[in-house]
Write a protein that holds these residues in place. Structure first.
Motif, PDB file in Angstrom:
ATOM      1  N   GLU A 112      78.758  80.109  82.503  1.00  0.00           N
ATOM      2  CA  GLU A 112      80.013  79.487  82.062  1.00  0.00           C
ATOM      3  C   GLU A 112      80.899  80.458  81.287  1.00  0.00           C
ATOM      4  OE1 GLU A 112      81.017  76.584  82.917  1.00  0.00           O
ATOM      5  OE2 GLU A 112      79.201  75.681  83.717  1.00  0.00           O
ATOM      6  N   VAL A 113      80.944  81.713  81.703  1.00  0.00           N
ATOM      7  CA  VAL A 113      81.654  82.745  80.947  1.00  0.00           C
ATOM      8  C   VAL A 113      83.141  82.446  80.823  1.00  0.00           C
ATOM      9  CG1 VAL A 113      82.204  85.211  80.836  1.00  0.00           C
ATOM     10  CG2 VAL A 113      79.911  84.474  81.488  1.00  0.00           C
ATOM     11  N   GLU A 114      83.756  81.944  81.884  1.00  0.00           N
ATOM     12  CA  GLU A 114      85.197  81.653  81.812  1.00  0.00           C
ATOM     13  C   GLU A 114      85.497  80.562  80.783  1.00  0.00           C
ATOM     14  OE1 GLU A 114      87.694  81.704  85.440  1.00  0.00           O
ATOM     15  OE2 GLU A 114      85.791  82.099  86.472  1.00  0.00           O
ATOM     16  N   LEU A 115      84.674  79.523  80.751  1.00  0.00           N
ATOM     17  CA  LEU A 115      84.871  78.464  79.757  1.00  0.00           C
ATOM     18  C   LEU A 115      84.629  78.976  78.342  1.00  0.00           C
ATOM     19  CD1 LEU A 115      83.396  75.140  81.182  1.00  0.00           C
ATOM     20  CD2 LEU A 115      85.751  75.637  80.513  1.00  0.00           C
ATOM     21  N   ILE A 116      83.639  79.840  78.187  1.00  0.00           N
ATOM     22  CA  ILE A 116      83.364  80.426  76.871  1.00  0.00           C
ATOM     23  C   ILE A 116      84.562  81.256  76.432  1.00  0.00           C
ATOM     24  CG2 ILE A 116      81.902  82.058  75.610  1.00  0.00           C
ATOM     25  CD1 ILE A 116      79.620  81.102  77.590  1.00  0.00           C
ATOM     26  N   GLN A 117      85.102  82.065  77.339  1.00  0.00           N
ATOM     27  CA  GLN A 117      86.273  82.875  77.011  1.00  0.00           C
ATOM     28  C   GLN A 117      87.455  81.988  76.634  1.00  0.00           C
ATOM     29  OE1 GLN A 117      86.461  86.493  76.909  1.00  0.00           O
ATOM     30  NE2 GLN A 117      88.128  85.690  75.658  1.00  0.00           N
ATOM     31  N   LYS A 118      87.613  80.888  77.348  1.00  0.00           N
ATOM     32  CA  LYS A 118      88.705  79.961  77.038  1.00  0.00           C
ATOM     33  C   LYS A 118      88.528  79.408  75.624  1.00  0.00           C
ATOM     34  CE  LYS A 118      91.064  75.904  78.574  1.00  0.00           C
ATOM     35  NZ  LYS A 118      91.688  75.199  79.557  1.00  0.00           N
ATOM     36  N   ALA A 119      87.317  79.015  75.267  1.00  0.00           N
ATOM     37  CA  ALA A 119      87.051  78.494  73.926  1.00  0.00           C
ATOM     38  C   ALA A 119      87.350  79.554  72.857  1.00  0.00           C
ATOM     39  CB  ALA A 119      85.598  78.029  73.818  1.00  0.00           C
ATOM     40  N   VAL A 120      86.929  80.800  73.113  1.00  0.00           N
ATOM     41  CA  VAL A 120      87.185  81.894  72.161  1.00  0.00           C
ATOM     42  C   VAL A 120      88.689  82.108  72.015  1.00  0.00           C
ATOM     43  CG1 VAL A 120      86.945  84.392  71.797  1.00  0.00           C
ATOM     44  CG2 VAL A 120      84.962  83.033  72.512  1.00  0.00           C
ATOM     45  N   ASP A 121      89.417  82.086  73.115  1.00  0.00           N
ATOM     46  CA  ASP A 121      90.872  82.282  73.067  1.00  0.00           C
ATOM     47  C   ASP A 121      91.572  81.173  72.281  1.00  0.00           C
ATOM     48  OD1 ASP A 121      90.627  84.610  74.532  1.00  0.00           O
ATOM     49  OD2 ASP A 121      91.227  83.685  76.443  1.00  0.00           O
ATOM     50  N   GLU A 122      90.968  80.004  72.201  1.00  0.00           N
ATOM     51  CA  GLU A 122      91.565  78.880  71.473  1.00  0.00           C
ATOM     52  C   GLU A 122      91.357  78.970  69.960  1.00  0.00           C
ATOM     53  OE1 GLU A 122      91.016  75.701  75.155  1.00  0.00           O
ATOM     54  OE2 GLU A 122      89.735  75.532  73.387  1.00  0.00           O
ATOM     55  N   VAL A 123      90.525  79.885  69.522  1.00  0.00           N
ATOM     56  CA  VAL A 123      90.276  80.053  68.086  1.00  0.00           C
ATOM     57  C   VAL A 123      91.318  81.022  67.534  1.00  0.00           C
ATOM     58  CG1 VAL A 123      88.631  80.778  66.319  1.00  0.00           C
ATOM     59  CG2 VAL A 123      87.803  79.651  68.402  1.00  0.00           C
ATOM     60  N   LYS A 124      92.257  80.493  66.789  1.00  0.00           N
ATOM     61  CA  LYS A 124      93.343  81.300  66.228  1.00  0.00           C
ATOM     62  C   LYS A 124      93.069  81.559  64.747  1.00  0.00           C
ATOM     63  CE  LYS A 124      95.599  80.963  70.112  1.00  0.00           C
ATOM     64  NZ  LYS A 124      95.260  81.928  71.101  1.00  0.00           N
ATOM     65  N   PHE A 125      93.253  82.794  64.322  1.00  0.00           N
ATOM     66  CA  PHE A 125      93.109  83.117  62.901  1.00  0.00           C
ATOM     67  C   PHE A 125      93.958  84.337  62.573  1.00  0.00           C
ATOM     68  CE2 PHE A 125      89.640  85.283  65.100  1.00  0.00           C
ATOM     69  CZ  PHE A 125      89.663  86.566  64.579  1.00  0.00           C
ATOM     70  N   GLU A 126      94.351  84.412  61.315  1.00  0.00           N
ATOM     71  CA  GLU A 126      95.083  85.573  60.826  1.00  0.00           C
ATOM     72  C   GLU A 126      94.100  86.728  60.653  1.00  0.00           C
ATOM     73  OE1 GLU A 126      98.416  85.978  60.152  1.00  0.00           O
ATOM     74  OE2 GLU A 126      98.633  84.010  61.112  1.00  0.00           O
ATOM     75  N   PRO A 127      94.488  87.946  61.002  1.00  0.00           N
ATOM     76  CA  PRO A 127      93.601  89.090  60.740  1.00  0.00           C
ATOM     77  C   PRO A 127      93.218  89.123  59.254  1.00  0.00           C
ATOM     78  CG  PRO A 127      95.446  89.751  62.105  1.00  0.00           C
ATOM     79  CD  PRO A 127      95.738  88.358  61.634  1.00  0.00           C
ATOM     80  N   PHE A 128      91.999  89.521  58.990  1.00  0.00           N
ATOM     81  CA  PHE A 128      91.521  89.569  57.609  1.00  0.00           C
ATOM     82  C   PHE A 128      90.615  90.780  57.424  1.00  0.00           C
ATOM     83  CE2 PHE A 128      88.385  87.252  59.994  1.00  0.00           C
ATOM     84  CZ  PHE A 128      87.178  87.677  59.476  1.00  0.00           C
ATOM     85  N   GLU A 129      90.432  91.164  56.167  1.00  0.00           N
ATOM     86  CA  GLU A 129      89.581  92.308  55.850  1.00  0.00           C
ATOM     87  C   GLU A 129      88.142  91.840  55.668  1.00  0.00           C
ATOM     88  OE1 GLU A 129      89.615  96.137  52.904  1.00  0.00           O
ATOM     89  OE2 GLU A 129      90.252  94.226  52.067  1.00  0.00           O
ATOM     90  N   MET A 130      87.225  92.523  56.337  1.00  0.00           N
ATOM     91  CA  MET A 130      85.795  92.264  56.185  1.00  0.00           C
ATOM     92  C   MET A 130      85.185  93.490  55.523  1.00  0.00           C
ATOM     93  SD  MET A 130      82.934  91.117  59.019  1.00  0.00           S
ATOM     94  CE  MET A 130      83.096  92.542  60.066  1.00  0.00           C
ATOM     95  N   GLU A 131      84.448  93.270  54.440  1.00  0.00           N
ATOM     96  CA  GLU A 131      83.854  94.369  53.686  1.00  0.00           C
ATOM     97  C   GLU A 131      82.341  94.189  53.622  1.00  0.00           C
ATOM     98  OE1 GLU A 131      84.133  96.336  49.202  1.00  0.00           O
ATOM     99  OE2 GLU A 131      85.469  94.683  49.751  1.00  0.00           O
ATOM    100  N   LEU A 132      81.625  95.287  53.803  1.00  0.00           N
ATOM    101  CA  LEU A 132      80.161  95.225  53.741  1.00  0.00           C
ATOM    102  C   LEU A 132      79.703  94.779  52.362  1.00  0.00           C
ATOM    103  CD1 LEU A 132      79.079  98.433  55.704  1.00  0.00           C
ATOM    104  CD2 LEU A 132      79.084  96.048  56.477  1.00  0.00           C
ATOM    105  N   GLY A 133      78.586  94.071  52.339  1.00  0.00           N
ATOM    106  CA  GLY A 133      77.999  93.584  51.093  1.00  0.00           C
ATOM    107  C   GLY A 133      76.620  94.175  50.885  1.00  0.00           C
ATOM    108  N   LYS A 134      75.698  93.328  50.441  1.00  0.00           N
ATOM    109  CA  LYS A 134      74.332  93.749  50.121  1.00  0.00           C
ATOM    110  C   LYS A 134      73.387  93.455  51.276  1.00  0.00           C
ATOM    111  CE  LYS A 134      74.937  93.064  45.217  1.00  0.00           C
ATOM    112  NZ  LYS A 134      74.391  92.544  43.996  1.00  0.00           N
ATOM    113  N   LEU A 135      72.212  94.080  51.195  1.00  0.00           N
ATOM    114  CA  LEU A 135      71.170  93.832  52.184  1.00  0.00           C
ATOM    115  C   LEU A 135      70.426  92.543  51.859  1.00  0.00           C
ATOM    116  CD1 LEU A 135      69.568  97.343  52.762  1.00  0.00           C
ATOM    117  CD2 LEU A 135      71.528  96.304  53.906  1.00  0.00           C
ATOM    118  N   GLY A 136      69.865  91.948  52.892  1.00  0.00           N
ATOM    119  CA  GLY A 136      69.053  90.754  52.737  1.00  0.00           C
ATOM    120  C   GLY A 136      68.019  90.704  53.844  1.00  0.00           C
TER     121      GLY A 136
END
Length: 180
Positions: free
Chosen positions: A51-75
């Motif tokens: 179902e790759v096409e449907l999965i891609q469609k679902a991913v494309d429907e998720v809208k978000f503003e770009p954001f900064e991701m910073e590494l944290g601690k190990l766990g």
């Protein structure tokens, strides 16, 4: 071919993760190391599907503003395959919100996925022989702008993770000269 949705990393981000892996090795930690090319953050694991096409469609429907991701601690956490050492991130809330919406969109399209609670992390080592998390992780950050649908394949005895190109449902739409 197993499918998952992930955030891929820039080289500088990967470099800090590789340094953390090296520091763990120097402490005597052994196990199944995640290769440089396979370092990523899984947003949702789907597994075997066509179902790759449907999965891609679902991913494309998720809208978000770009954001900064910073590494944290190990766990660490333990799976049925053994101990996993991972690197967390600071400010998990944008990732948690995106993961929630992604799951909602997959549900709306009838896509089944592994339903475990989302915990933003980057696996560094699986089947670790010891629990060692007292390693200082180099500060690194990147701007997250998108997620990608990826596949996991075993090639020459090694797992290789790679993005799946987006499908075009109408060839004429992507090649306007073909219908002139």
């Amino acid at each position: 071919m197993k499918i998952f949705v992930a955030i891929q990393f820039e080289d500088t981000f990967k470099s800090a993760l590789k340094e953390a892996q090296e520091a763990l090795k120097e402490c005597g930690v052994r196990g199944n190391w995640c290769s440089d090319n396979n370092l990523h953050m899984t947003m949702v694991y789907i597994g075997e599907t066509d179902e790759v096409e449907l999965i891609q469609k679902a991913v494309d429907e998720v809208k978000f503003e770009p954001f900064e991701m910073e590494l944290g601690k190990l766990g660490t956490f333990v799976t049925k395959y053994g101990r996993v050492i991972w690197c967390g991130v600071r400010k998990e809330s944008p990732l948690n919100k995106i993961a929630k919406v992604l799951r909602e969109r997959l549900d709306a399209h009838g896509i089944r996925y592994k339903g475990t609670k989302f915990k933003p992390h980057i696996s560094l080592l699986k089947e670790a022989n010891m629990e060692e998390t007292d390693i200082e992780v180099e500060r690194a950050s990147m701007i997250v702008e998108k997620m990608v649908v990826m596949k996991s394949e075993k090639i020459n005895g090694e797992y290789v993770y790679s993005p799946i190109p987006k499908y075009h449902t109408n060839f004429l739409d992507c090649n306007p000269k073909s219908h002139m």
